[in-house]
Design a protein around this motif. Structure first.
Motif, mmCIF file in Angstrom:
data_model
loop_
_atom_site.group_PDB
_atom_site.id
_atom_site.type_symbol
_atom_site.label_atom_id
_atom_site.label_comp_id
_atom_site.label_asym_id
_atom_site.label_seq_id
_atom_site.Cartn_x
_atom_site.Cartn_y
_atom_site.Cartn_z
ATOM 1 N N UNK A 1 44.309 44.938 38.150
ATOM 2 C CA UNK A 1 43.797 43.722 37.530
ATOM 3 C C UNK A 1 42.787 44.033 36.442
ATOM 4 N N UNK A 2 42.764 43.204 35.409
ATOM 5 C CA UNK A 2 41.672 43.289 34.447
ATOM 6 C C UNK A 2 40.429 42.680 35.103
ATOM 7 N N UNK A 3 39.266 43.098 34.650
ATOM 8 C CA UNK A 3 38.024 42.564 35.216
ATOM 9 C C UNK A 3 37.929 41.065 34.964
ATOM 10 N N UNK A 4 38.326 40.652 33.763
ATOM 11 C CA UNK A 4 38.272 39.233 33.432
ATOM 12 C C UNK A 4 39.127 38.409 34.389
ATOM 13 N N UNK A 5 40.356 38.856 34.625
ATOM 14 C CA UNK A 5 41.248 38.130 35.521
ATOM 15 C C UNK A 5 40.685 38.116 36.938
ATOM 16 N N UNK A 6 40.144 39.252 37.375
ATOM 17 C CA UNK A 6 39.545 39.325 38.705
ATOM 18 C C UNK A 6 38.438 38.292 38.865
ATOM 19 N N UNK A 7 37.590 38.169 37.850
ATOM 20 C CA UNK A 7 36.481 37.221 37.931
ATOM 21 C C UNK A 7 36.966 35.774 37.938
ATOM 22 N N UNK A 8 37.987 35.486 37.134
ATOM 23 C CA UNK A 8 38.512 34.121 37.109
ATOM 24 C C UNK A 8 39.122 33.760 38.455
ATOM 25 N N UNK A 9 39.933 34.662 39.018
ATOM 26 C CA UNK A 9 40.554 34.387 40.314
ATOM 27 C C UNK A 9 39.486 34.247 41.396
#
Length: 214
Positions: free
Chosen positions: A83-91
């Protein structure tokens, strides 16, 4: 409607390690063009915050007065290699609002400074993306800086977001830009609204400015 506004990602970074960001440079326009606009339509709004703990965290919480928040320690945060960090944070921020009593959700970031209200051609019964990104037209990629969805679609958004990281369409993994295909396969294209028919870029457009600096 009761609308949850979920802010996720980097709220402040002084530029010494990563690119500079400061929520204080965008909060005024955000509250005017998003929060006040929604209230003028008769909706109620509540904030939810998922971000890194910084020296400005007290000011951030005072400004937004969120219903729920999580301040992450960057040094101990565990992000899957898939996962990208951005996607991880959004999820992860989506996970914060499970079991909340909401009708609709706005998912966005801290460094977005609007020039006008972003709800043109918005359909409150659907998942809304501002536009398609001006690359990989055949996928298509969508704007992941500001999007909205009925709360009833939360679990589907989480599922599709995870799929976009584990099995990105054609291997394209840029934040959550490649969310459209896995989401449409779950809920159908009829439940997704692209507000602007023009192909645009998240980083450069007339609707808003990302205040981050290199």
């Amino acid at each position: 409607m009761r609308i949850g506004i979920v802010l996720a990602g980097v709220s402040y970074e002084d530029g010494s390690k990563y690119r500079y960001r400061n929520f204080e440079e965008s909060v005024e326009s955000f509250r005017y063009y998003v929060e006040e606009y929604l209230k003028d339509l008769g909706h109620t709004t509540d904030y939810y915050i998922y971000t890194y703990d910084t020296p400005k965290s007290p000011a951030l919480l005072k400004e937004y007065n969120p219903i729920k928040w999580e301040l992450i320690n960057e040094e101990t945060q565990i992000v899957s290699p898939s996962s990208t960090v951005m996607a991880h944070n959004i999820v992860s921020s989506m996970g914060m609002i499970v079991s909340e009593e909401l009708d609709y959700v706005i998912q966005t970031r801290f460094d977005i400074r609007f020039n006008t209200q972003p709800f043109h051609n918005w359909d409150w019964n659907k998942v809304n993306f501002l536009w398609r990104e001006n690359e990989f037209h055949h996928l298509p990629l969508v704007n992941d800086c500001f999007f909205g969805y009925p709360y009833s679609q939360l679990e589907n958004l989480i599922r599709a977001s995870i799929t976009s990281q584990l099995q990105p369409v054609e291997g394209v993994k840029i934040g959550l830009h490649n969310l459209y295909r896995p989401l449409s396969e779950i809920i159908g294209e009829d439940n997704i609204n692209i507000c602007d028919s023009e192909w645009k870029r998240s980083a450069e457009n007339n609707l808003y400015t990302l205040t981050r600096k290199a």
